[in-house]
Write an enzyme that holds these catalytic residues in place. Structure first.
Site, PDB file in Angstrom:
ATOM      1  N   HIS A   1       0.810  -1.222   0.000  1.00  9.66           N
ATOM      2  CA  HIS A   1       0.000   0.000   0.000  1.00  9.66           C
ATOM      3  C   HIS A   1       0.840   1.267   0.000  1.00  9.66           C
ATOM      4  CE1 HIS A   1      -4.072  -1.751   0.700  1.00  9.66           C
ATOM      5  NE2 HIS A   1      -3.315  -2.788   1.009  1.00  9.66           N
TER       6      HIS A   1
ATOM      7  N   ASP B   1       3.537   9.250  -0.903  1.00 11.45           N
ATOM      8  CA  ASP B   1       2.319   8.529  -0.517  1.00 11.45           C
ATOM      9  C   ASP B   1       2.088   7.413  -1.529  1.00 11.45           C
ATOM     10  OD1 ASP B   1       0.020   8.060   1.001  1.00 11.45           O
ATOM     11  OD2 ASP B   1      -0.580  10.169   0.993  1.00 11.45           O
TER      12      ASP B   1
HETATM   13  C1  GDG Z   1      -2.224   3.824   3.315  1.00 14.94           C
HETATM   14  C2  GDG Z   1      -1.200   4.481   2.363  1.00 14.94           C
HETATM   15  C3  GDG Z   1      -2.916   4.414   0.540  1.00 14.94           C
HETATM   16  C4  GDG Z   1      -8.649  10.338   7.891  1.00 14.94           C
HETATM   17  N1  GDG Z   1      -9.103  11.078   8.919  1.00 14.94           N
HETATM   18  C5  GDG Z   1     -10.341  10.627   9.194  1.00 14.94           C
HETATM   19  C6  GDG Z   1     -10.622   9.573   8.316  1.00 14.94           C
HETATM   20  N2  GDG Z   1      -9.569   9.426   7.527  1.00 14.94           N
HETATM   21  C7  GDG Z   1      -9.528   8.435   6.426  1.00 14.94           C
HETATM   22  C8  GDG Z   1      -9.620   9.119   5.083  1.00 14.94           C
HETATM   23  C9  GDG Z   1      -9.037   8.048   4.175  1.00 14.94           C
HETATM   24  C10 GDG Z   1      -8.033   7.367   5.097  1.00 14.94           C
HETATM   25  O1  GDG Z   1      -8.324   7.740   6.430  1.00 14.94           O
HETATM   26  C11 GDG Z   1      -6.610   7.797   4.798  1.00 14.94           C
HETATM   27  O2  GDG Z   1      -6.215   7.131   3.642  1.00 14.94           O
HETATM   28  P1  GDG Z   1      -4.913   7.565   2.855  1.00 14.94           P
HETATM   29  O3  GDG Z   1      -4.920   6.845   1.558  1.00 14.94           O
HETATM   30  O4  GDG Z   1      -4.946   9.050   2.682  1.00 14.94           O
HETATM   31  O5  GDG Z   1      -3.675   7.246   3.775  1.00 14.94           O
HETATM   32  P2  GDG Z   1      -3.066   6.078   4.774  1.00 14.94           P
HETATM   33  O6  GDG Z   1      -3.888   5.902   5.990  1.00 14.94           O
HETATM   34  O7  GDG Z   1      -1.658   6.490   4.976  1.00 14.94           O
HETATM   35  O8  GDG Z   1      -3.149   4.720   3.918  1.00 14.94           O
HETATM   36  C12 GDG Z   1      -1.916   5.295   1.279  1.00 14.94           C
HETATM   37  C13 GDG Z   1      -3.814   3.656   1.513  1.00 14.94           C
HETATM   38  O9  GDG Z   1      -3.051   2.948   2.499  1.00 14.94           O
HETATM   39  C14 GDG Z   1      -4.683   2.637   0.782  1.00 14.94           C
HETATM   40  O10 GDG Z   1      -3.921   1.769   0.014  1.00 14.94           O
HETATM   41  O11 GDG Z   1      -3.720   5.247  -0.282  1.00 14.94           O
HETATM   42  O12 GDG Z   1      -0.981   5.815   0.362  1.00 14.94           O
HETATM   43  O13 GDG Z   1      -0.293   5.313   3.079  1.00 14.94           O
HETATM   44  O14 GDG Z   1     -10.005   7.112   3.813  1.00 14.94           O
HETATM   45  O15 GDG Z   1     -10.952   9.450   4.813  1.00 14.94           O
HETATM   46  N3  GDG Z   1     -11.785   8.902   8.299  1.00 14.94           N
HETATM   47  C15 GDG Z   1     -12.733   9.264   9.215  1.00 14.94           C
HETATM   48  N4  GDG Z   1     -12.490  10.259  10.114  1.00 14.94           N
HETATM   49  C16 GDG Z   1     -11.336  10.964  10.134  1.00 14.94           C
HETATM   50  O16 GDG Z   1     -11.163  11.880  10.954  1.00 14.94           O
HETATM   51  N5  GDG Z   1     -13.905   8.623   9.225  1.00 14.94           N
END
Ligand code: GDG
Length: 471
Positions: A157, A364
């Protein structure tokens, strides 16, 4: 006929798509498992004095989960240690933060063996095993050592670092060789796939032929499988009553000002410090925008046990405080910095209320927030997505305004451009972005991966009772 067995470090299927606050990985995996009947196996997050290998089976949010406990020492060495203090910073090109300690490496090997020993008896003939992320790179090889001959796939990921960066890890060769015990290895982006290809060519003297690499008599397929979101469902969430209430509340508190939004886990890879400083630069460069805009940054604390996370949190507190102190007026605060986490439907309403989505990680794997921001927009009056060129998502989302997150000038100018963009241009860009989010959604991602893993030889049963067959 086989089942799909998904394995990841933590297992946290959301019980309710609106309320849950889980990260991107959890959302994607729960969606995959609801479709295919199967099991999600991983660590419970609990520790016990002595490892037992006992499995607790539960059903959460329509998904069968199998959980095992680890020991305190496992948490320290494998999770806080090798996963979060060695591989995470290394794979995000932060060798300055990466800790190379023998005990971490030993803990990582031990826990991967524990995963394998506990999981192996659950695997039946024809089952597909899909392993997720950097915590479990050696798991495939450990399963092979126990005689598991099923098809096993691995999806990373996070980014894959350049070869020079990766070779700073003392066990780099062993780590990559274990990856070649899988039948299929998936990356988020072409960029990650190319970096992997460079490594195997330079360090292992292997060539990727088409999408195959042969090592030790075994062929591994390697390819990019960019992850998506539940695009349609997220767009509908933005129309839900909770989202509408969050939208209305925000618009009222905005008092006609335009909002820029950032939503991230509080992590040094997300470029929050650079983002705050670029926003400050914009306020300095464009005094006319003062009191006309504000930045809402939601940053949910994560990995609090790791020092680097405590440090970034303290720095962000200080920088946001300084900027607000310097620019605020009696009725305007330039940065609203919020560490609380929000319900998913509330988040959808906040995205919709924002004129600009600011997604500027330094590195990322993909970044799902960029896709969620697009999915939540009002088609008639959509906001503008500003996206870092170093997010995997930038390969697909070329209609965003692409920025260099290391350049304050670039970010400042791009913010000003986004705030001034005509509705016509916003709609044009958004339509193309939204078409991509809907087409390359999490279902498409999962199906592509599972089909590639099946390699046209097996079928897996789905929750709907039909068969997914490779095409
Ligand atoms: C890893 C990889 C890859 C955030 N704050 C709240 C909340 N979130 C949710 C967002 C989004 C998720 O968390 C974050 O996803 P990301 O993709 O931005 O980042 P990582 O957690 O680092 O994920 C990344 C991912 O895996 C999938 O393969 O894209 O590159 O690092 O969904 O909405 N959700 C809620 N409240 C919050 O305050 N409900």
């Amino acid at each position: 006929m086989g089942r799909l067995i998904v394995v990841s470090n933590r297992v946290n299927p959301p019980a309710d798509a609106g309320v849950e606050t889980a990260g991107g990985l959890a959302m994607a995996l729960a969606a995959a498992l609801r479709e295919y009947s199967g099991t999600w196996f991983g660590w419970s997050g609990e520790t016990v004095e002595t490892f037992t290998g006992q499995i607790s089976m539960q059903r959460i949010g329509g998904v069968t989960v199998a959980l095992m406990d680890l020991e305190d020492q496992d948490r320290e060495e494998y999770y806080d240690g090798y996963a979060n203090r060695t591989l995470w910073p290394l794979f995000h090109s932060r060798t300055d933060l990466a800790a190379y300690e023998r005990s971490f490496d030993a803990g990582y090997q031990r826990v991967n063996r524990r995963f394998a020993q506990t999981l192996a008896p659950l695997i039946g003939p024809g089952d597909l095993v899909w392993v997720h992320d950097y915590h479990l790179i050696p798991l495939g090889q450990e399963l092979r050592a126990l005689g598991v001959t099923n098809r096993i796939g691995f999806f990373l990921h996070i980014p894959w670092p350049g070869p020079r960066t990766l070779t700073t890890l003392p066990q780099h060769r062993r780590l990559v060789e274990t990856l070649l015990a899988y039948d299929l290895v998936g990356f988020q982006s072409q960029d990650a796939l190319a970096a992997f290809g460079e490594y195997v060519s330079r360090e292992l003297d292997l060539t990727i032929d088409g999408d195959e690499v042969v090592f030790d008599g075994r062929t591994t397929r390697v390819a990019a499988f960019p992850i998506g979101i539940e695009g349609q469902a997220f767009a509908e969430l933005a129309d839900s009553p909770v989202a509408a209430a969050a939208f209305a509340r925000m618009r009222q508190s905005q008092a006609g000002r335009r909002m820029i939004i950032g939503v991230d886990r509080l992590d040094y890879s997300k470029g929050l410090e650079e983002r705050f400083l670029a926003y400050e630069q914009m306020l300095a460069d464009h005094p006319d925008l003062a009191e006309q805009v504000f930045l809402l940054q939601i940053a949910t604390p994560s990995r609090d046990a790791v020092e680097a996370y405590q440090e970034i949190r303290a720095r962000l507190d200080a920088i946001s405080g300084r900027i607000n102190g310097a620019y605020a007026t009696v009725d305007w605060v330039p940065i609203r910095y919020v560490n609380r986490s929000h319900r998913r439907d509330e988040l959808a309403g906040l995205y919709r209320a924002a004129h600009v989505g600011l997604v500027t990680p330094l590195r990322d794997g993909m970044n799902l927030v960029a896709k969620e921001y697009v999915a939540a927009q009002d088609p008639e009056d959509p906001g503008v997505l500003i996206l870092s060129r170093y997010a995997g998502a930038a390969e697909q989302m070329t209609d965003a305004l692409i920025v260099n997150p290391f350049s304050r000038e670039d970010m400042s100018e791009t913010l000003a451009r986004a705030l001034a963009m005509s509705r016509e241009e916003r709609r044009k860009r958004w339509r193309r972005l939204m078409d991509g989010v809907l087409a390359d959604d999490v279902t498409a991602w999962r199906d592509r991966f599972v089909r590639a893993l099946l390699d046209d030889r097996v079928t897996v049963s789905t929750a709907r009772g039909d068969r997914s067959k490779a095409s």
